[in-house]
Design a protein around this motif. Structure first.
Motif, PDB file in Angstrom:
ATOM      1  N   HIS A  49      25.901 -10.744 -21.090  1.00  0.00           N
ATOM      2  CA  HIS A  49      25.380 -12.040 -20.668  1.00  0.00           C
ATOM      3  C   HIS A  49      24.304 -11.850 -19.602  1.00  0.00           C
ATOM      4  O   HIS A  49      24.447 -11.016 -18.701  1.00  0.00           O
ATOM      5  CB  HIS A  49      26.511 -12.917 -20.123  1.00  0.00           C
ATOM      6  CG  HIS A  49      27.504 -13.310 -21.159  1.00  0.00           C
ATOM      7  ND1 HIS A  49      28.841 -13.522 -20.891  1.00  0.00           N
ATOM      8  CD2 HIS A  49      27.351 -13.519 -22.488  1.00  0.00           C
ATOM      9  CE1 HIS A  49      29.469 -13.846 -21.999  1.00  0.00           C
ATOM     10  NE2 HIS A  49      28.586 -13.846 -22.991  1.00  0.00           N
ATOM     11  N   PHE A  50      23.243 -12.622 -19.712  1.00  0.00           N
ATOM     12  CA  PHE A  50      22.114 -12.544 -18.786  1.00  0.00           C
ATOM     13  C   PHE A  50      21.875 -13.910 -18.157  1.00  0.00           C
ATOM     14  O   PHE A  50      22.063 -14.946 -18.802  1.00  0.00           O
ATOM     15  CB  PHE A  50      20.845 -12.088 -19.516  1.00  0.00           C
ATOM     16  CG  PHE A  50      20.907 -10.693 -20.067  1.00  0.00           C
ATOM     17  CD1 PHE A  50      20.324  -9.628 -19.381  1.00  0.00           C
ATOM     18  CD2 PHE A  50      21.546 -10.430 -21.279  1.00  0.00           C
ATOM     19  CE1 PHE A  50      20.379  -8.339 -19.893  1.00  0.00           C
ATOM     20  CE2 PHE A  50      21.608  -9.149 -21.791  1.00  0.00           C
ATOM     21  CZ  PHE A  50      21.022  -8.094 -21.100  1.00  0.00           C
ATOM     22  N   GLU A  51      21.416 -13.891 -16.911  1.00  0.00           N
ATOM     23  CA  GLU A  51      21.049 -15.113 -16.190  1.00  0.00           C
ATOM     24  C   GLU A  51      19.659 -14.879 -15.594  1.00  0.00           C
ATOM     25  O   GLU A  51      19.468 -13.960 -14.787  1.00  0.00           O
ATOM     26  CB  GLU A  51      22.048 -15.397 -15.066  1.00  0.00           C
ATOM     27  CG  GLU A  51      23.487 -15.600 -15.521  1.00  0.00           C
ATOM     28  CD  GLU A  51      23.870 -17.076 -15.546  1.00  0.00           C
ATOM     29  OE1 GLU A  51      23.054 -17.911 -15.105  1.00  0.00           O
ATOM     30  OE2 GLU A  51      24.974 -17.377 -16.025  1.00  0.00           O
ATOM     31  N   HIS A  52      18.691 -15.704 -15.998  1.00  0.00           N
ATOM     32  CA  HIS A  52      17.323 -15.506 -15.522  1.00  0.00           C
ATOM     33  C   HIS A  52      16.911 -16.622 -14.565  1.00  0.00           C
ATOM     34  O   HIS A  52      17.001 -17.804 -14.898  1.00  0.00           O
ATOM     35  CB  HIS A  52      16.347 -15.449 -16.692  1.00  0.00           C
ATOM     36  CG  HIS A  52      14.924 -15.314 -16.248  1.00  0.00           C
ATOM     37  ND1 HIS A  52      13.939 -16.190 -16.623  1.00  0.00           N
ATOM     38  CD2 HIS A  52      14.328 -14.427 -15.398  1.00  0.00           C
ATOM     39  CE1 HIS A  52      12.796 -15.846 -16.049  1.00  0.00           C
ATOM     40  NE2 HIS A  52      13.009 -14.781 -15.305  1.00  0.00           N
ATOM     41  N   ALA A  53      16.441 -16.235 -13.387  1.00  0.00           N
ATOM     42  CA  ALA A  53      16.053 -17.205 -12.364  1.00  0.00           C
ATOM     43  C   ALA A  53      14.615 -17.667 -12.558  1.00  0.00           C
ATOM     44  O   ALA A  53      13.711 -16.837 -12.719  1.00  0.00           O
ATOM     45  CB  ALA A  53      16.209 -16.598 -10.971  1.00  0.00           C
ATOM     46  N   SER A 104      17.402 -22.315 -11.630  1.00  0.00           N
ATOM     47  CA  SER A 104      16.379 -22.395 -10.603  1.00  0.00           C
ATOM     48  C   SER A 104      16.774 -23.482  -9.618  1.00  0.00           C
ATOM     49  O   SER A 104      17.729 -24.235  -9.843  1.00  0.00           O
ATOM     50  CB  SER A 104      15.010 -22.700 -11.214  1.00  0.00           C
ATOM     51  OG  SER A 104      13.999 -22.589 -10.220  1.00  0.00           O
ATOM     52  N   ALA A 105      16.022 -23.557  -8.542  1.00  0.00           N
ATOM     53  CA  ALA A 105      16.257 -24.574  -7.521  1.00  0.00           C
ATOM     54  C   ALA A 105      15.051 -25.501  -7.446  1.00  0.00           C
ATOM     55  O   ALA A 105      13.911 -25.073  -7.702  1.00  0.00           O
ATOM     56  CB  ALA A 105      16.513 -23.923  -6.156  1.00  0.00           C
ATOM     57  N   GLU A 110      28.948 -19.609 -20.941  1.00  0.00           N
ATOM     58  CA  GLU A 110      28.097 -20.031 -22.043  1.00  0.00           C
ATOM     59  C   GLU A 110      26.690 -20.246 -21.510  1.00  0.00           C
ATOM     60  O   GLU A 110      26.479 -20.395 -20.307  1.00  0.00           O
ATOM     61  CB  GLU A 110      28.616 -21.309 -22.700  1.00  0.00           C
ATOM     62  CG  GLU A 110      28.725 -22.490 -21.758  1.00  0.00           C
ATOM     63  CD  GLU A 110      29.298 -23.725 -22.434  1.00  0.00           C
ATOM     64  OE1 GLU A 110      29.235 -24.806 -21.821  1.00  0.00           O
ATOM     65  OE2 GLU A 110      29.806 -23.621 -23.574  1.00  0.00           O
ATOM     66  N   SER A 111      25.718 -20.242 -22.403  1.00  0.00           N
ATOM     67  CA  SER A 111      24.329 -20.396 -22.002  1.00  0.00           C
ATOM     68  C   SER A 111      24.078 -21.816 -21.504  1.00  0.00           C
ATOM     69  O   SER A 111      24.366 -22.791 -22.207  1.00  0.00           O
ATOM     70  CB  SER A 111      23.409 -20.081 -23.180  1.00  0.00           C
ATOM     71  OG  SER A 111      22.054 -20.275 -22.814  1.00  0.00           O
ATOM     72  N   VAL A 112      23.530 -21.928 -20.308  1.00  0.00           N
ATOM     73  CA  VAL A 112      23.223 -23.222 -19.711  1.00  0.00           C
ATOM     74  C   VAL A 112      21.857 -23.133 -19.031  1.00  0.00           C
ATOM     75  O   VAL A 112      21.322 -22.052 -18.808  1.00  0.00           O
ATOM     76  CB  VAL A 112      24.290 -23.656 -18.669  1.00  0.00           C
ATOM     77  CG1 VAL A 112      25.651 -23.826 -19.324  1.00  0.00           C
ATOM     78  CG2 VAL A 112      24.365 -22.647 -17.518  1.00  0.00           C
ATOM     79  N   SER A 113      21.304 -24.290 -18.706  1.00  0.00           N
ATOM     80  CA  SER A 113      20.085 -24.373 -17.900  1.00  0.00           C
ATOM     81  C   SER A 113      20.413 -25.198 -16.664  1.00  0.00           C
ATOM     82  O   SER A 113      20.836 -26.350 -16.785  1.00  0.00           O
ATOM     83  CB  SER A 113      18.949 -25.033 -18.690  1.00  0.00           C
ATOM     84  OG  SER A 113      18.574 -24.233 -19.790  1.00  0.00           O
ATOM     85  N   THR A 114      20.229 -24.607 -15.505  1.00  0.00           N
ATOM     86  CA  THR A 114      20.588 -25.247 -14.242  1.00  0.00           C
ATOM     87  C   THR A 114      19.346 -25.394 -13.374  1.00  0.00           C
ATOM     88  O   THR A 114      18.579 -24.426 -13.209  1.00  0.00           O
ATOM     89  CB  THR A 114      21.650 -24.414 -13.495  1.00  0.00           C
ATOM     90  OG1 THR A 114      22.802 -24.289 -14.318  1.00  0.00           O
ATOM     91  CG2 THR A 114      22.024 -25.052 -12.168  1.00  0.00           C
ATOM     92  N   TRP A 115      19.158 -26.589 -12.828  1.00  0.00           N
ATOM     93  CA  TRP A 115      18.036 -26.854 -11.919  1.00  0.00           C
ATOM     94  C   TRP A 115      18.558 -27.767 -10.822  1.00  0.00           C
ATOM     95  O   TRP A 115      18.569 -28.979 -10.963  1.00  0.00           O
ATOM     96  CB  TRP A 115      16.868 -27.485 -12.676  1.00  0.00           C
ATOM     97  CG  TRP A 115      15.544 -27.349 -11.957  1.00  0.00           C
ATOM     98  CD1 TRP A 115      15.277 -26.621 -10.851  1.00  0.00           C
ATOM     99  CD2 TRP A 115      14.303 -27.972 -12.339  1.00  0.00           C
ATOM    100  NE1 TRP A 115      13.948 -26.740 -10.496  1.00  0.00           N
ATOM    101  CE2 TRP A 115      13.329 -27.548 -11.396  1.00  0.00           C
ATOM    102  CE3 TRP A 115      13.925 -28.824 -13.377  1.00  0.00           C
ATOM    103  CZ2 TRP A 115      11.998 -27.973 -11.455  1.00  0.00           C
ATOM    104  CZ3 TRP A 115      12.606 -29.240 -13.440  1.00  0.00           C
ATOM    105  CH2 TRP A 115      11.650 -28.810 -12.486  1.00  0.00           C
ATOM    106  N   ASP A 116      19.016 -27.185  -9.737  1.00  0.00           N
ATOM    107  CA  ASP A 116      19.662 -27.938  -8.668  1.00  0.00           C
ATOM    108  C   ASP A 116      18.783 -27.979  -7.424  1.00  0.00           C
ATOM    109  O   ASP A 116      17.892 -27.135  -7.243  1.00  0.00           O
ATOM    110  CB  ASP A 116      21.019 -27.313  -8.310  1.00  0.00           C
ATOM    111  CG  ASP A 116      22.091 -27.630  -9.340  1.00  0.00           C
ATOM    112  OD1 ASP A 116      21.907 -28.600 -10.100  1.00  0.00           O
ATOM    113  OD2 ASP A 116      23.097 -26.910  -9.400  1.00  0.00           O
ATOM    114  N   GLY A 117      19.074 -28.926  -6.550  1.00  0.00           N
ATOM    115  CA  GLY A 117      18.253 -29.095  -5.364  1.00  0.00           C
ATOM    116  C   GLY A 117      19.054 -29.283  -4.096  1.00  0.00           C
ATOM    117  O   GLY A 117      20.057 -28.594  -3.859  1.00  0.00           O
TER     118      GLY A 117
END
Length: 357
Positions: free
Chosen positions: A112-116, A129-130, A272-279
């Protein structure tokens, strides 16, 4: 000769011990950094997240990292080696690692990979990402209020959407509180090069700026600001120690909760594969403590803006806003959609100069 019962008992014990050993095998988690862990900026904060993972999980996790990995072929080589050496989960922490991450992930579907900061997902690749532009709205407000020359300097790394968003957000909010403010932007085409960053800060000061922002990773600009008696903001980490007088506040990247949650999912088998964009609201973007040199009313104004963003009552990209050429981008009250922000490649009206190709 041992009786059959004794043999079976020994075998059962052996199998039990083997199962216990297998169950106790730690998750192996890797991190790849574009700069040194001692940059006191971007890579430093990602490594603080790695250390938080070790502290939280103890012996259940084994972490490794490789620092100062150039974006491109070198990154693909490092990622391949990590995958071959038994890593279960790998965090790749710079925009330029996007294609190398996707390429290596295709060869190792069980890793599993997580790319910033990227936007390409796969079954075994998540992105995260933020919303740094939220923090830049807050410090842009402070900069617009605090500048006496009405000139604010911005040291920019690469002309990618993340950096362009930050420039636009800071400018919009500086302009709201100070219609006379100007932004002077220097592109250095590096994430981490203290010499180039120091030179950029010096060049900006020679152009008359008295406040410096940055989207680069070292504290070099803060150090120059301290030496030259102007004001600056910490980037990625607090940077107070490099500019005890110069530093007004900072944007702090807080990766710890995200890293812990994603490693927990790996351990639980629920990744599982997700897309996260938090602030600001979830705490991925934090605003550093305000300097005492900021008047109380300006501190209150900046804090109110941060609170409004966190509550969802205000979005930093809310119209009316025009593009640099004067064409309408957002009508009055209209809010930018995430797709436009994710691919932003233009300046807003009022910023001088061109976005580099």
């Amino acid at each position: 000769m041992k009786p059959l019962k004794s043999i079976l008992t020994c075998a059962a014990v052996a199998l039990g011990l083997a199962a216990t050993t297998a169950a106790a095998e730690p998750a192996k988690v890797g991190f790849v950094y574009v700069g040194p862990v001692g940059d006191f900026g971007w890579s430093y904060e990602h490594d603080q997240g790695r250390l938080a993972v070790e502290e939280h999980f103890g012996d259940a996790v084994e972490t490794t990292f490789v620092e100062s990995v150039p974006e491109g072929a070198d990154a693909e080589r490092v990622l391949t080696q990590m995958a071959l050496s038994g890593h279960d989960l790998i965090f790749t922490t710079s925009f330029g690692y996007m294609d190398p991450t996707i390429n290596v992930a295709a060869k190792f579907p069980n890793v599993h990979f997580e790319h910033a900061t990227g936007y390409k997902n796969a079954d075994n690749v998540s992105t995260y990402s933020a919303r740094f532009y939220e923090g830049r709205a807050v410090i842009g407000t402070i900069a617009g209020r605090m500048t006496e020359s009405n000139k604010v300097g911005y040291i920019a790394s690469f002309p990618i959407p993340e950096v362009i968003r930050g420039i636009n957000s800071a400018y919009i909010h500086a302009k709201k509180v100070n219609p006379d403010v100007e932004f002077k932007i220097v592109w250095v085409y590096t994430w981490f090069d203290p010499s180039k960053e120091a030179d950029a800060a010096t060049a900006l000061i020679e152009q008359g700026v008295d406040v410096i922002m940055q989207h680069t990773d070292s504290p070099a600009a803060m150090t120059i600001a301290e030496e030259r008696g102007i004001m600056a903001f910490g980037q990625a980490s607090d940077m107070l120690q490099f500019g005890p007088t110069a530093r007004l506040s900072s944007i702090i990247d807080n990766w710890e909760p995200y890293y812990i949650a994603r490693v927990q999912a790996q351990i639980d088998g629920t990744w599982e594969s997700v897309s996260t964009w938090d602030g600001i609201a979830p705490g991925m973007v934090k605003i550093g403590a305000f300097s005492d040199r900021i008047p109380a009313d300006i501190q209150a104004e900046a804090q109110a803006l941060a609170d409004s963003i966190a509550a969802g009552d205000y979005h930093p990209f809310t119209g009316p806003l025009n593009k640099q050429d004067g064409s309408v981008w957002l009508a009055d009250g209209e809010v930018a959609d995430d797709g436009t922000l994710a691919g932003m490649n233009f300046y807003v009206e009022g910023i001088e100069g061109d976005v580099p190709n």
